[in-house]
Design an enzyme around this catalytic site. Structure first.
Site, mmCIF file in Angstrom:
data_model
loop_
_atom_site.group_PDB
_atom_site.id
_atom_site.type_symbol
_atom_site.label_atom_id
_atom_site.label_comp_id
_atom_site.label_asym_id
_atom_site.label_seq_id
_atom_site.Cartn_x
_atom_site.Cartn_y
_atom_site.Cartn_z
ATOM 1 N N ALA A 61 0.870 -1.176 0.000
ATOM 2 C CA ALA A 61 0.000 0.000 0.000
ATOM 3 C C ALA A 61 0.908 1.227 0.000
ATOM 4 C CB ALA A 61 -0.867 -0.022 1.254
ATOM 5 N N GLY A 100 0.589 -4.996 1.030
ATOM 6 C CA GLY A 100 -0.606 -4.941 0.190
ATOM 7 C C GLY A 100 -0.373 -5.545 -1.187
ATOM 8 N N GLU A 103 -0.918 -9.118 -0.698
ATOM 9 C CA GLU A 103 -2.357 -9.308 -0.434
ATOM 10 C C GLU A 103 -3.168 -9.217 -1.728
ATOM 11 O OE1 GLU A 103 -2.182 -6.264 2.709
ATOM 12 O OE2 GLU A 103 -3.173 -7.734 3.995
ATOM 13 N N GLU A 123 4.474 -5.569 7.219
ATOM 14 C CA GLU A 123 3.729 -4.475 7.862
ATOM 15 C C GLU A 123 4.142 -4.241 9.309
ATOM 16 O OE1 GLU A 123 2.431 -6.592 5.747
ATOM 17 O OE2 GLU A 123 0.825 -5.688 4.558
HETATM 18 C C1 3H9 Z 1 0.801 -2.175 3.526
HETATM 19 O O1 3H9 Z 1 0.973 -2.676 2.457
HETATM 20 C C2 3H9 Z 1 -0.513 -2.219 4.266
HETATM 21 C C3 3H9 Z 1 -1.466 -3.234 3.753
HETATM 22 O O2 3H9 Z 1 -1.329 -4.455 4.427
HETATM 23 C C4 3H9 Z 1 -2.891 -2.826 4.018
HETATM 24 C C5 3H9 Z 1 -3.373 -1.641 3.329
HETATM 25 C C6 3H9 Z 1 -4.855 -1.427 3.504
HETATM 26 N N1 3H9 Z 1 4.794 3.282 -0.034
HETATM 27 O O3 3H9 Z 1 13.478 1.034 -0.238
HETATM 28 P P1 3H9 Z 1 13.823 1.802 -1.444
HETATM 29 C C7 3H9 Z 1 9.589 4.515 -1.451
HETATM 30 S S1 3H9 Z 1 2.051 -1.327 4.310
HETATM 31 C C8 3H9 Z 1 5.303 4.474 -0.386
HETATM 32 O O4 3H9 Z 1 15.044 2.665 -1.405
HETATM 33 P P2 3H9 Z 1 14.522 -0.552 -2.914
HETATM 34 C C9 3H9 Z 1 10.752 4.839 -0.532
HETATM 35 O O5 3H9 Z 1 10.385 5.736 0.474
HETATM 36 C C10 3H9 Z 1 3.437 -1.454 3.204
HETATM 37 N N2 3H9 Z 1 6.607 4.646 -0.714
HETATM 38 O O6 3H9 Z 1 13.877 0.884 -2.753
HETATM 39 C C11 3H9 Z 1 11.748 5.424 -1.505
HETATM 40 O O7 3H9 Z 1 11.363 6.758 -1.770
HETATM 41 P P3 3H9 Z 1 12.443 7.868 -2.183
HETATM 42 C C12 3H9 Z 1 4.074 -2.778 3.257
HETATM 43 C C13 3H9 Z 1 7.407 3.579 -0.681
HETATM 44 O O8 3H9 Z 1 14.489 -0.816 -4.357
HETATM 45 C C14 3H9 Z 1 11.516 4.607 -2.766
HETATM 46 O O9 3H9 Z 1 10.213 4.048 -2.634
HETATM 47 N N3 3H9 Z 1 5.229 -2.791 2.431
HETATM 48 C C15 3H9 Z 1 6.933 2.317 -0.321
HETATM 49 O O10 3H9 Z 1 15.802 -0.641 -2.161
HETATM 50 C C16 3H9 Z 1 12.512 3.497 -2.974
HETATM 51 O O11 3H9 Z 1 12.560 2.700 -1.791
HETATM 52 C C17 3H9 Z 1 6.455 -2.516 2.903
HETATM 53 O O12 3H9 Z 1 6.652 -2.265 4.066
HETATM 54 C C18 3H9 Z 1 5.558 2.181 -0.004
HETATM 55 N N4 3H9 Z 1 5.009 0.995 0.335
HETATM 56 O O13 3H9 Z 1 13.506 -1.525 -2.190
HETATM 57 C C19 3H9 Z 1 7.567 -2.541 1.893
HETATM 58 N N5 3H9 Z 1 7.966 1.430 -0.367
HETATM 59 O O14 3H9 Z 1 13.059 7.371 -3.430
HETATM 60 C C20 3H9 Z 1 8.399 -1.292 1.994
HETATM 61 C C21 3H9 Z 1 9.040 2.139 -0.766
HETATM 62 O O15 3H9 Z 1 11.615 9.094 -2.364
HETATM 63 N N6 3H9 Z 1 9.320 -1.140 0.921
HETATM 64 N N7 3H9 Z 1 8.717 3.437 -0.952
HETATM 65 O O16 3H9 Z 1 13.406 7.935 -1.029
HETATM 66 C C22 3H9 Z 1 10.457 -1.869 0.792
HETATM 67 O O17 3H9 Z 1 10.736 -2.779 1.546
HETATM 68 C C23 3H9 Z 1 11.390 -1.481 -0.309
HETATM 69 O O18 3H9 Z 1 11.087 -0.171 -0.709
HETATM 70 C C24 3H9 Z 1 11.332 -2.401 -1.558
HETATM 71 C C25 3H9 Z 1 12.212 -1.752 -2.684
HETATM 72 C C26 3H9 Z 1 11.893 -3.776 -1.234
HETATM 73 C C27 3H9 Z 1 9.933 -2.506 -2.068
#
Ligand code: 3H9
Length: 646
Positions: A61, A100, A103, A123
């Site tokens: 999400a 998400g 999901e 999460e």
């Molecule tokens: C969820 O899903 C809730 C649901 O269960 C229910 C909903 C109803 N959103 O990490 P990076 C940005 S909660 C917005 O350096 P990588 C990050 O800030 C979510 N922004 O890249 C950064 O911005 P900037 C559950 C996000 O390639 C840029 O993307 N998911 C999100 O090394 C690059 O990030 C997680 O917790 C996001 N969800 O790694 C996963 N994710 O460039 C969280 C990232 O402006 N994300 N950004 O600084 C990650 O683990 C890593 O970003 C990922 C990519 C592995 C995806």
């Protein structure tokens, strides 16, 4: 448009194109929701493939939307709509499918994955639980035993494991979209939703064991147990009730301070390695690093570089010291192998990338040299005078000093634009914080190189301008002054330790001093006195003079049994410090915390006002990654700012 629709014969391919991570923001959900209707009504379409553009399926999400009330269609609504689609939906997963994103894939009727794809529900790292069915659909698909570690313990599944568990139906070895389209083209109907599969209760012993394991891995956070609770609710009351309970918990946790703090840190940690003003600056290539000094700090720094794949030359003044340094380094790699973090072969390979040299001459071909010798200005100056002569003019020269003014160290260094402070924290191969301290002459390429190296080593770099102790140790000093003042005014030091432990620190400040040794702080105080500074005699001085230097001498503030690091109350220590302990009323626990966190934030504000730190967020990162400030509280600046706004 963030969703594109392509037709491959009778298969519709929907591509989510919302860089950087294809997060499921409101407009993406709205378009997808509409497309389910459109494709269901399209007689030319027999099946739908859902994929992500770029390097991943979907990262989750959109965390940036969490400060606002949910907007429709919500992710749970969208997933229910996909589940109810007439045409079969196939999620084609590459890179990551997280939160998400996973999901959403669980709502599709089928899932295929590229080799190496990674799936998870992280999460809980954000202080929330999966909020779109993850706690209900995943266990029904892969079983409770495999699902709980993913939902509540941060475990990720790779494509092979996902196939083995039945989370994905097929691994596609060639091009993913073509493979997914071929898979989808053969489908004639949907499949009953994952939530309709039976899930039986494994009994109280299973839940007790799971609860104990989850609580242990939770590191003081409340979300992991809440996630487990949601899973169990669904087992006890059925999927629909489970989904309701999951959603309520998700929405409630989203508004907690704990989640706000963890989300704040999520963005701060991602922004820190890429400062905006260095975006267009090309870092210098670093293919060989020299480390001067093979003590605890030097070998830790060498290990940090080796762990990042960079070859290292370790330099010491004499052969026996070099042997000791190399042995320490070997010990670090093989300890990692014993703990299962790396293989024995990898430990050997890391050690094979280290060479040793006596003296500094052997460092002449290095692209970067980090000095980690004794904290003495003259010794350091001499090292840099020699390095300045021996190394290439474009080699980066860095000091790991924690207190000495880098301008003094580089006083006679020719071409000081290549000089910088890189302040690692001990143990350097473990601690994430790296204070990057530019000299006024440091070039922007050298500064960008420091940040690039931090990224390579997986560190959290924070830029600090020059002041005594830089950001972190200056704040530590302030806490020391404050805790000492509390003790002098009548609050027992053990009560201060207990209050800060309950607040979330792994140990209190006095326990920490016992562990690190009181003598270094004592020597610094004596040195300040010798410089004519006024440092009033404190309880710490009395303890050190009485031979109580901490755990290593069997006692400091506390007593310690031989070979045991558990602090025990000490009558001897109490008697020694008694002349300096006041008779005032001791502060209550929350007063102690308010006072100490207030002092930290106060010093932080001064550091900001002086331009030493670039932002309050940087100060919080220093506290979190260098000084054990609890993540769930966000940092002293975040916490006091929230309090002020409340
Ligand atoms: C969820 O899903 C809730 C649901 O269960 C229910 C909903 C109803 N959103 O990490 P990076 C940005 S909660 C917005 O350096 P990588 C990050 O800030 C979510 N922004 O890249 C950064 O911005 P900037 C559950 C996000 O390639 C840029 O993307 N998911 C999100 O090394 C690059 O990030 C997680 O917790 C996001 N969800 O790694 C996963 N994710 O460039 C969280 C990232 O402006 N994300 N950004 O600084 C990650 O683990 C890593 O970003 C990922 C990519 C592995 C995806």
């Amino acid at each position: 448009m963030t969703i594109t629709l392509d037709r491959h014969g009778s298969v519709a391919v929907l591509t989510i194109d919302n860089p950087p991570v294809n997060a499921l923001k409101t407009s993406v959900r709205a378009q997808l929701y509409q497309l389910v209707e459109v494709l269901d009504a399209d007689p030319e379409i027999s099946a739908v493939v859902l994929r992500g553009a770029g390097k991943l399926f979907v990262g989750g999400a959109d965390i940036g939307e969490f400060d606002r009330p949910p907007e429709t269609p919500t992710l749970p609504d969208l997933i229910l709509r996909v589940e109810a689609a007439v045409k079969p939906w196939v999620a084609a997963i590459h890179g990551h499918a997280l939160g998400g994103g996973l999901e959403m894939a669980l709502g599709c009727h089928y899932r295929v994955a590229a080799l190496g794809a990674v799936m998870g529900l992280p999460e809980v790292n954000l202080g929330i639980i999966p909020g779109a069915g993850g706690t209900q659909r995943l266990p029904r698909l892969i079983g409770l035993e495999a699902a709980i570690p993913v939902i509540a313990e941060r475990v990720m599944l790779d494509s092979d494991r996902a196939l083995q568990l039945g989370l994905v139906d097929r691994i596609i070895e060639g091009p993913l979209t073509e493979g997914a389209v071929a898979f989808a083209a053969r489908l004639s109907q949907t499949r009953p939703p994952a939530g309709t599969r039976p899930l039986s209760d494994p009994g109280p012993a299973f839940w007790e064991a799971a609860s104990a394991r989850v609580a242990k891995a939770a590191k003081g956070q409340s979300a992991p147990l809440a996630a487990l609770h949601a899973v169990r609710h669904g087992v006890d009351h059925g999927c629909e009730a489970g989904l309701r309970q999951e959603r309520e918990t998700f929405l409630a946790l989203k508004t907690t301070q704990e989640s706000a703090a963890l989300r704040y840190l999520f963005f701060a940690e991602r922004a820190a390695p890429r400062p905006a003003d260095l975006r267009d600056v090309t870092p210098r290539p670093i293919a060989l690093v020299g480390v001067v000094g093979g003590g605890t700090m030097g070998s830790g720094i060498a290990a940090a570089f080796r762990n990042a794949g960079v070859p290292v030359i370790l330099s010491e003044r004499e052969a026996p010291a070099l042997e000791r340094g190399l042995a320490t380094l070997r010990g670090l790699f093989y300890a990692a192998a014993r703990r299962g973090h790396i293989s024995e072969a990898e430990a050997a390979a890391r050690m094979a990338g280290v060479t040793g040299c006596v003296g500094l001459e052997g460092l002449s071909s290095c692209d970067l040299v980090v000095e980690a010798v004794f904290e003495d200005l003259n010794v350091k100056r001499k090292v840099f005078a020699d390095l300045g002569r021996l190394c290439r003019a474009d080699a980066v020269l860095a000091t790991n000093t924690s207190y000495i003014d880098p301008r003094q160290i580089a006083l006679n260094l020719p071409a000081p634009e290549r000089f910088i402070g890189l302040h690692f924290f001990s143990p350097a191969h473990v601690m994430k914080l790296l204070e990057v301290v530019p000299h006024p002459a440091t070039s922007s390429e050298v500064l960008a190189t420091a940040f690039q190296l931090a990224r390579q080593m997986g560190k959290v770099p924070v830029r600090s301008d020059i002041c005594e102790g830089f950001i972190g140790n200056r704040m530590l000093k302030r806490t020391r002054v404050e805790t000492e003042a509390l003790v002098r005014a009548g609050t027992p030091f053990a009560a201060i330790d207990a209050a800060l432990r309950r607040f979330g620190f792994a140990m209190g400040p006095f326990e920490m001093q016992d562990m690190a040794g009181l003598d270094i702080a004592y020597m610094n105080r004596e040195a300040a006195r010798a410089r004519g500074e006024s440092v009033p005699e404190g309880p710490l001085d009395l303890l050190v003079r009485a031979g109580r230097k901490g755990i290593k001498t069997g006692g400091g503030w506390y007593d310690y049994a031989q070979g045991d690091r558990t602090p025990q109350p000490s009558e001897a220590a109490a008697a020694i410090i008694a002349p300096l302990v006041g008779a005032g009323a001791p502060l209550a626990e929350d007063q102690i915390v308010d006072r100490l966190i207030g002092a930290l934030a106060d010093e932080g504000r001064a550091i900001l006002a002086e331009g030493i730190a670039s932002s309050a967020t940087d100060i919080d990162l220093v506290q979190i990654h260098g000084y054990g400030f609890p993540r769930t509280k966000g940092g002293p600046m975040f916490l006091t700012d929230r309090k002020a706004k409340a």
